[in-house]
Design a protein around this motif. Sequence first.
Motif, PDB file in Angstrom:
ATOM      1  N   ARG A 108       0.859  -1.193   0.000  1.00  0.00           N
ATOM      2  CA  ARG A 108       0.000   0.000   0.000  1.00  0.00           C
ATOM      3  C   ARG A 108       0.893   1.239   0.000  1.00  0.00           C
ATOM      4  NH1 ARG A 108      -5.778   0.182   2.200  1.00  0.00           N
ATOM      5  NH2 ARG A 108      -6.481   2.059   1.119  1.00  0.00           N
ATOM      6  N   THR A 109       0.789   2.038  -1.045  1.00  0.00           N
ATOM      7  CA  THR A 109       1.692   3.172  -1.223  1.00  0.00           C
ATOM      8  C   THR A 109       0.879   4.442  -1.452  1.00  0.00           C
ATOM      9  OG1 THR A 109       3.364   1.712  -2.181  1.00  0.00           O
ATOM     10  CG2 THR A 109       3.609   4.075  -2.590  1.00  0.00           C
ATOM     11  N   VAL A 110       1.020   5.359  -0.516  1.00  0.00           N
ATOM     12  CA  VAL A 110       0.271   6.617  -0.559  1.00  0.00           C
ATOM     13  C   VAL A 110       1.143   7.702  -1.169  1.00  0.00           C
ATOM     14  CG1 VAL A 110      -0.785   8.425   0.838  1.00  0.00           C
ATOM     15  CG2 VAL A 110      -1.095   6.017   1.468  1.00  0.00           C
ATOM     16  N   VAL A 111       0.656   8.338  -2.220  1.00  0.00           N
ATOM     17  CA  VAL A 111       1.296   9.540  -2.753  1.00  0.00           C
ATOM     18  C   VAL A 111       0.436  10.724  -2.336  1.00  0.00           C
ATOM     19  CG1 VAL A 111       1.953  10.803  -4.830  1.00  0.00           C
ATOM     20  CG2 VAL A 111       2.419   8.346  -4.671  1.00  0.00           C
ATOM     21  N   PHE A 112       1.049  11.684  -1.664  1.00  0.00           N
ATOM     22  CA  PHE A 112       0.288  12.847  -1.183  1.00  0.00           C
ATOM     23  C   PHE A 112       0.136  13.876  -2.289  1.00  0.00           C
ATOM     24  CE2 PHE A 112       1.947  10.936   2.673  1.00  0.00           C
ATOM     25  CZ  PHE A 112       0.748  10.783   3.363  1.00  0.00           C
ATOM     26  N   THR A 113      -1.090  14.343  -2.452  1.00  0.00           N
ATOM     27  CA  THR A 113      -1.399  15.319  -3.494  1.00  0.00           C
ATOM     28  C   THR A 113      -2.710  16.017  -3.145  1.00  0.00           C
ATOM     29  OG1 THR A 113      -2.196  15.511  -5.785  1.00  0.00           O
ATOM     30  CG2 THR A 113      -2.321  13.323  -4.797  1.00  0.00           C
ATOM     31  N   PRO A 114      -2.835  17.313  -3.475  1.00  0.00           N
ATOM     32  CA  PRO A 114      -4.093  18.005  -3.168  1.00  0.00           C
ATOM     33  C   PRO A 114      -5.295  17.391  -3.881  1.00  0.00           C
ATOM     34  CG  PRO A 114      -2.376  19.588  -3.764  1.00  0.00           C
ATOM     35  CD  PRO A 114      -1.822  18.221  -4.049  1.00  0.00           C
ATOM     36  N   ARG A 115      -5.059  16.637  -4.952  1.00  0.00           N
ATOM     37  CA  ARG A 115      -6.199  16.078  -5.684  1.00  0.00           C
ATOM     38  C   ARG A 115      -6.649  14.728  -5.101  1.00  0.00           C
ATOM     39  NH1 ARG A 115      -2.583  14.104 -10.766  1.00  0.00           N
ATOM     40  NH2 ARG A 115      -2.473  11.904 -10.260  1.00  0.00           N
ATOM     41  N   GLY A 116      -5.978  14.276  -4.048  1.00  0.00           N
ATOM     42  CA  GLY A 116      -6.241  12.928  -3.534  1.00  0.00           C
ATOM     43  C   GLY A 116      -7.513  12.814  -2.717  1.00  0.00           C
ATOM     44  N   ARG A 117      -7.768  11.593  -2.288  1.00  0.00           N
ATOM     45  CA  ARG A 117      -8.897  11.298  -1.383  1.00  0.00           C
ATOM     46  C   ARG A 117      -8.618  11.986  -0.046  1.00  0.00           C
ATOM     47  NH1 ARG A 117      -9.872   5.008   0.542  1.00  0.00           N
ATOM     48  NH2 ARG A 117     -11.480   5.390   2.102  1.00  0.00           N
ATOM     49  N   PRO A 118      -9.569  12.697   0.505  1.00  0.00           N
ATOM     50  CA  PRO A 118      -9.314  13.388   1.780  1.00  0.00           C
ATOM     51  C   PRO A 118      -8.926  12.400   2.888  1.00  0.00           C
ATOM     52  CG  PRO A 118     -11.361  14.146   0.788  1.00  0.00           C
ATOM     53  CD  PRO A 118     -10.927  12.958  -0.015  1.00  0.00           C
ATOM     54  N   LEU A 119      -8.000  12.804   3.720  1.00  0.00           N
ATOM     55  CA  LEU A 119      -7.592  11.975   4.858  1.00  0.00           C
ATOM     56  C   LEU A 119      -8.666  12.068   5.931  1.00  0.00           C
ATOM     57  CD1 LEU A 119      -5.467  10.173   6.190  1.00  0.00           C
ATOM     58  CD2 LEU A 119      -4.398  12.241   7.089  1.00  0.00           C
ATOM     59  N   THR A 120      -9.441  11.017   6.060  1.00  0.00           N
ATOM     60  CA  THR A 120     -10.529  10.973   7.040  1.00  0.00           C
ATOM     61  C   THR A 120     -10.265   9.846   8.032  1.00  0.00           C
ATOM     62  OG1 THR A 120     -11.745   9.382   5.725  1.00  0.00           O
ATOM     63  CG2 THR A 120     -12.227  11.715   5.304  1.00  0.00           C
TER      64      THR A 120
END
Length: 260
Positions: A108-120
């Motif tokens: 599982r690899t998270v790339v951070f970006t403003p267009r991503g799924r909100p961190l909830t």
Amino acid sequence: MRIDVLTIFPGYFAGPLDTSLVATARARGAVDVRLHDLRDWTTDRHRSVDDAPYGGGAGMVMRGDVLVAAAESVWNDLPPSATVGTAAAPADVDGAPPRYVAGGPRPRTVVFTPRGRPLTQALVRELADEDRLVLVCGRYEGIDERVHELVATDEVSLGDYVLMGGEVAAAAMVEAVVRLLPGVLGNAASAAEESFEGGLLEHPLYTRPPELRGRTVPPVLTSGDHAAVAAWRRARAEERTRAVRPDLLDGTGGAGPEEV
Ligand code: SAM
């Protein structure tokens, strides 16, 4: 759980990782956080991780070859020397094909970006169930699009604003995930009763003194009647949620747009 963070600023994490419950969780072995400096996968003497955007325009873009090589190293526990400068998929130290390659099955690899799924909290709970997470922090104008395609299993945003880099988002994710790992919170019930669990914000909290600048503690909280306290807390949580986050009650908030 193991969390690998890919960043050009590993020093950024000294505070968040060495403070409070995250530090305790690391010391106890509940989480193993490994920081990786993306410059270890560069090939030039300036150790460049960025280059000018194709098509022109302002700013610099993070290089895809550096990020893919770094991700393949970290996924497969290979040293940077095994993947650096490789345009094709790397072999591991014994010459065998690596288990994980960009574009294929991968942790599982998270790339951070403003267009991503909100961190909830819902996403945090999901991630806390993983054995491994790899977090990729962008900088500059952003990351070569092919990294999003080949490396990311998830694109995540900290919110609708633009940060200078993904490090603060990674630190927030680490803290939110680690506190849900078994044994990290002293009282496991406290996580289950908090904001966003059950679709509500938390009820108001009070401690001593009983009176503060003329404001007193609601009498029910000192009544000793546990059922009445629970009912009061539930009612206040619903009231507060309705007032400031009605989207949580109608099922459209707190879960991210793809779950709507
Ligand atoms: N040009 C990009 C855009 O308009 O979407 C913003 C790039 S930002 C200056 C550089 C890096 O910071 C991004 O690649 C990302 O990793 C991180 N970042 C910025 N804002 C973020 C946010 N709201 N959530 C998560 N990461 C963010």
